[in-house]
Design a protein around this motif. Structure first.
Motif, PDB file in Angstrom:
ATOM      1  N   THR A 102      32.034  33.069  51.887  1.00  0.00           N
ATOM      2  CA  THR A 102      32.251  31.757  51.286  1.00  0.00           C
ATOM      3  C   THR A 102      33.036  31.861  49.989  1.00  0.00           C
ATOM      4  O   THR A 102      34.064  31.192  49.805  1.00  0.00           O
ATOM      5  N   GLU A 103      32.556  32.685  49.057  1.00  0.00           N
ATOM      6  CA  GLU A 103      33.221  32.810  47.762  1.00  0.00           C
ATOM      7  C   GLU A 103      34.619  33.391  47.930  1.00  0.00           C
ATOM      8  O   GLU A 103      35.568  32.918  47.299  1.00  0.00           O
ATOM      9  N   LEU A 104      34.739  34.410  48.792  1.00  0.00           N
ATOM     10  CA  LEU A 104      36.045  35.026  49.002  1.00  0.00           C
ATOM     11  C   LEU A 104      37.026  34.040  49.615  1.00  0.00           C
ATOM     12  O   LEU A 104      38.207  34.016  49.250  1.00  0.00           O
ATOM     13  N   GLN A 105      36.529  33.190  50.544  1.00  0.00           N
ATOM     14  CA  GLN A 105      37.402  32.207  51.159  1.00  0.00           C
ATOM     15  C   GLN A 105      37.869  31.192  50.130  1.00  0.00           C
ATOM     16  O   GLN A 105      39.038  30.770  50.112  1.00  0.00           O
ATOM     17  N   ALA A 106      36.941  30.764  49.240  1.00  0.00           N
ATOM     18  CA  ALA A 106      37.322  29.809  48.207  1.00  0.00           C
ATOM     19  C   ALA A 106      38.343  30.423  47.256  1.00  0.00           C
ATOM     20  O   ALA A 106      39.340  29.790  46.885  1.00  0.00           O
ATOM     21  N   LEU A 107      38.109  31.676  46.853  1.00  0.00           N
ATOM     22  CA  LEU A 107      39.061  32.340  45.966  1.00  0.00           C
ATOM     23  C   LEU A 107      40.401  32.550  46.657  1.00  0.00           C
ATOM     24  O   LEU A 107      41.458  32.436  46.025  1.00  0.00           O
ATOM     25  N   SER A 108      40.369  32.848  47.959  1.00  0.00           N
ATOM     26  CA  SER A 108      41.614  33.002  48.704  1.00  0.00           C
ATOM     27  C   SER A 108      42.392  31.699  48.740  1.00  0.00           C
ATOM     28  O   SER A 108      43.617  31.679  48.586  1.00  0.00           O
ATOM     29  N   GLY A 109      41.653  30.571  48.928  1.00  0.00           N
ATOM     30  CA  GLY A 109      42.332  29.272  48.905  1.00  0.00           C
ATOM     31  C   GLY A 109      42.936  28.968  47.552  1.00  0.00           C
ATOM     32  O   GLY A 109      44.066  28.457  47.451  1.00  0.00           O
ATOM     33  N   GLU A 110      42.199  29.302  46.492  1.00  0.00           N
ATOM     34  CA  GLU A 110      42.742  29.069  45.152  1.00  0.00           C
ATOM     35  C   GLU A 110      43.963  29.951  44.903  1.00  0.00           C
ATOM     36  O   GLU A 110      44.939  29.526  44.274  1.00  0.00           O
ATOM     37  N   LEU A 111      43.904  31.195  45.405  1.00  0.00           N
ATOM     38  CA  LEU A 111      45.050  32.088  45.237  1.00  0.00           C
ATOM     39  C   LEU A 111      46.266  31.563  45.988  1.00  0.00           C
ATOM     40  O   LEU A 111      47.396  31.628  45.483  1.00  0.00           O
TER      41      LEU A 111
END
Length: 607
Positions: A314-323
């Motif tokens: 979840t967190e990695l996906q959110a950070l990936s989207g922000e990136l």
């Protein structure tokens, strides 16, 4: 000299030794019991046998007649010997009331005194005793002989103890053979069972098994990844704390023994867990999380089950989207910097040509146009995160030839959104919806038909007004709910695909995509909201997200300046990139419907 430390015997070996000792003790106990009971039974049988013989002799009329004769021994001795031989007993002695023998197996003992007790018999009783006579210890019965009610003699019949013991010894051999056979069978059976146990316990002893169990439990509770083990019937055999959390199961809910179908998981995730083939690093969504699923069947001659590992993505996906968003912003800024340089060269060239007034008018017009959209967005959406997202997406859309329009009725006051509504969820919802809408509008403008989606063509497939690709965003917050609506001018989504659009992996752009809308629905559900899909006024898809807002207590007011840049006035400053002119997109071109302001696809304004 230090002796080497010996390894304790394995659990299977300890159980084997204990079972052998136990079986041997049981068999020995049974043999002793059988011997004792057999001896008692043999003595009882012998006593019964001699009693019957003595009573038969005492009741014989010929015996009474012989006693009346002058020489009873002449008649009684042959008779007593025949009875003794026929019954198999040791002796039959007939005597007078003075204990003088008339008969005896040893004729030399005839006429001598009988050795034994006769008092009870003289009183008319029949009794049994063990006594040592001329033939050795014997079990004997003494009974009176009556003639017309008078006791005229006594009869003693007996069997020697040695003969009874020999009979018991004969039985003891058979008993020992049976006990040995039982011990051998018990030992073989115990060995076979313990050999199987040794294979299953891998030769470990009790201390090692206990330690392994403790480590196993500690590892299950300590590991951050979810671990799930299914048996051959797809029932949960084991699940750790992280697995419960990632699958959204209650901590106190009984999961072991339930089938995967009973967990009410999303259909794609259920299918992955039930699959017979291995799955590697598959992304799946639960009610609140994005998880990476790996499965591997356990096969050993037959299918024994499946081992499943779950990782929180979840967190990695959110950070990936922000990136991805930051990468898009960077590309947009790079392109705008290039165009700004071109316009700067234009201004410089006009000045060099002596057309200063035209250069000033050109630069001033560009600045005014750029500030219009910034003021419109920041004035309507005072939530800094959403305002920055809209301005950034407008710049991205411009680079793809898509015009982003903010609806006139959009209004979100600063502080209107509660702290419980995570800004990351807002970025996930609005960012993914705008990205999908920009792609759909861009594809619709390029193809002029269905955008490659196979959906029903839009009546305005070439774009919005005047043939432009357009995305319209509505952001409105009142006392009850937050409404986020995104509509595009693309080809739209057919009714047959409306139910599948939020499924993980659904996309019109090939495999490896199709996670954005699934994340939108997950974030909306996590905050108690809903997502609706219908056809927009321009024929494209329109997504509407409604998130409930908690009721404000009487007398409360929105927090002023929440989330703004330090030193700025709330609601008047956009989160522009450092060194750039606030708002890098232009307002609507002529012909845009009143009440909306857009980032035009045909103009770009820079400082």
């Amino acid at each position: 000299m230090r002796l080497p430390r010996t390894r304790p015997r394995s659990l299977a070996g300890q159980l084997f030794a204990m079972q052998v000792v136990l079986i041997a003790a049981v068999v020995a106990g049974c043999a002793v019991f059988a011997y004792v009971s057999g001896s008692a039974q043999a003595e009882e049988t012998a006593a019964r046998q001699v009693r019957v013989a003595a009573l038969a002799v005492a009741d014989s009329p010929s015996v009474r007649e012989a006693i009346r004769t002058p020489d009873p021994s002449a008649v009684l001795q042959p008779y007593a010997e025949r009875v003794r031989e026929d019954t198999g007993i040791a002796f039959v002695t007939i005597m007078d009331t003075g204990r003088v023998r008339w008969t005896h197996p040893d004729e030399e003992q005839i006429g001598d005194t009988f050795l034994g007790n006769t008092a009870k018999a003289l009183r008319g009783q029949t009794f049994t005793e063990t006594y040592t006579g001329t033939l050795g210890p014997s079990i004997r019965v003494v009974t009176p002989i009556r003639d017309d009610g008078r006791i005229v003699g006594l009869v003693s019949a007996g069997i020697t103890v040695d003969r009874v013991s020999s009979q018991v010894r004969d039985q003891l051999g058979a008993l020992a053979l049976a006990a040995g056979g039982a011990l051998a069978l018990g030992g073989i059976g115990t060995y076979v069972i313990n050999a199987r146990l040794r294979r299953h316990t891998h030769g470990m002893n009790a201390a090692e098994l206990s330690r392994l169990h403790d480590y196993h439990q500690a590892t299950l509770h300590a590991v951050r990844e979810g671990l799930l083990m299914l048996d051959g019937r797809r029932r949960i055999a084991l699940i750790n704390d992280a697995g419960r959390e990632l699958l959204g199961l209650e901590p106190d809910a009984e999961a072991v023994g339930r089938t995967v179908d009973e967990l009410a998981l999303p259909a794609p995730l259920t299918g992955a867990l039930l699959a017979s083939e291995a799955r590697v690093d598959e992304l799946h969504l639960t009610a609140e999380r994005v998880v990476v699923v790996n499965t591997r069947p356990v096969v050993g001659g037959e299918r024994r089950g499946t081992v499943v590992t779950l990782r929180d993505h979840t967190e990695l996906q959110a950070l990936s989207g922000e990136l991805d968003s930051e990468r898009g912003f960077t590309q947009a800024l790079r392109s705008q910097a290039h165009e700004a340089a071109n316009r700067l060269h234009t201004v410089v060239s006009l000045i060099e040509l002596g057309r200063v007034e035209e250069a000033v008018d050109f630069a001033t017009a560009e600045l005014e146009l750029a500030q219009v959209l910034t003021d419109r967005v920041v004035g309507a959406v005072e939530e800094p995160v959403l305002a920055a997202l809209l301005l950034g997406k407008a710049a991205q859309g411009h680079e793809r030839g898509v015009e982003l329009v903010l609806a006139e009725d959009s209004l979100i006051d600063d502080g209107a959104l509660p702290p419980s509504l995570a800004q990351r969820d807002l970025v996930t919802i609005l960012g993914n919806l705008i990205d999908n809408a920009v792609e759909a509008a861009s594809d619709g403008a390029d193809d002029g038909s269905d955008g490659g989606s196979g959906a029903v063509p839009s009546p305005r497939a070439a774009g919005g007004p005047a043939g432009r690709a357009q995305v319209t965003v509505t952001a409105l917050a009142d006392e009850r709910e937050l409404l986020l609506r995104v509509a595009d001018t693309g080809a739209g989504i057919g009714p047959e695909e409306a139910d599948e659009v939020f499924r993980r992996g659904w996309s019109t752009h090939g495999t490896g995509r199709g996670l954005g809308l699934a994340l939108v629905r997950q974030a909306a559900h996590r905050n108690g909201g809903t997502v609706e899909l219908d056809r927009g006024p321009d024929g494209g898809a329109r997504f509407t997200v409604r998130l409930p807002l908690p009721a404000r207590t009487p007398g409360s007011r929105p927090a002023s300046g929440a989330g703004s840049t330090p030193g700025s006035t709330p609601g008047t400053t956009s989160p522009s990139a450092p060194g750039s002119t606030p708002g890098t997109t232009s307002p609507s071109a002529p012909g845009t419907p009143p009440g909306t302001t857009s980032a035009s696809a045909s103009e770009e304004v820079t400082a």
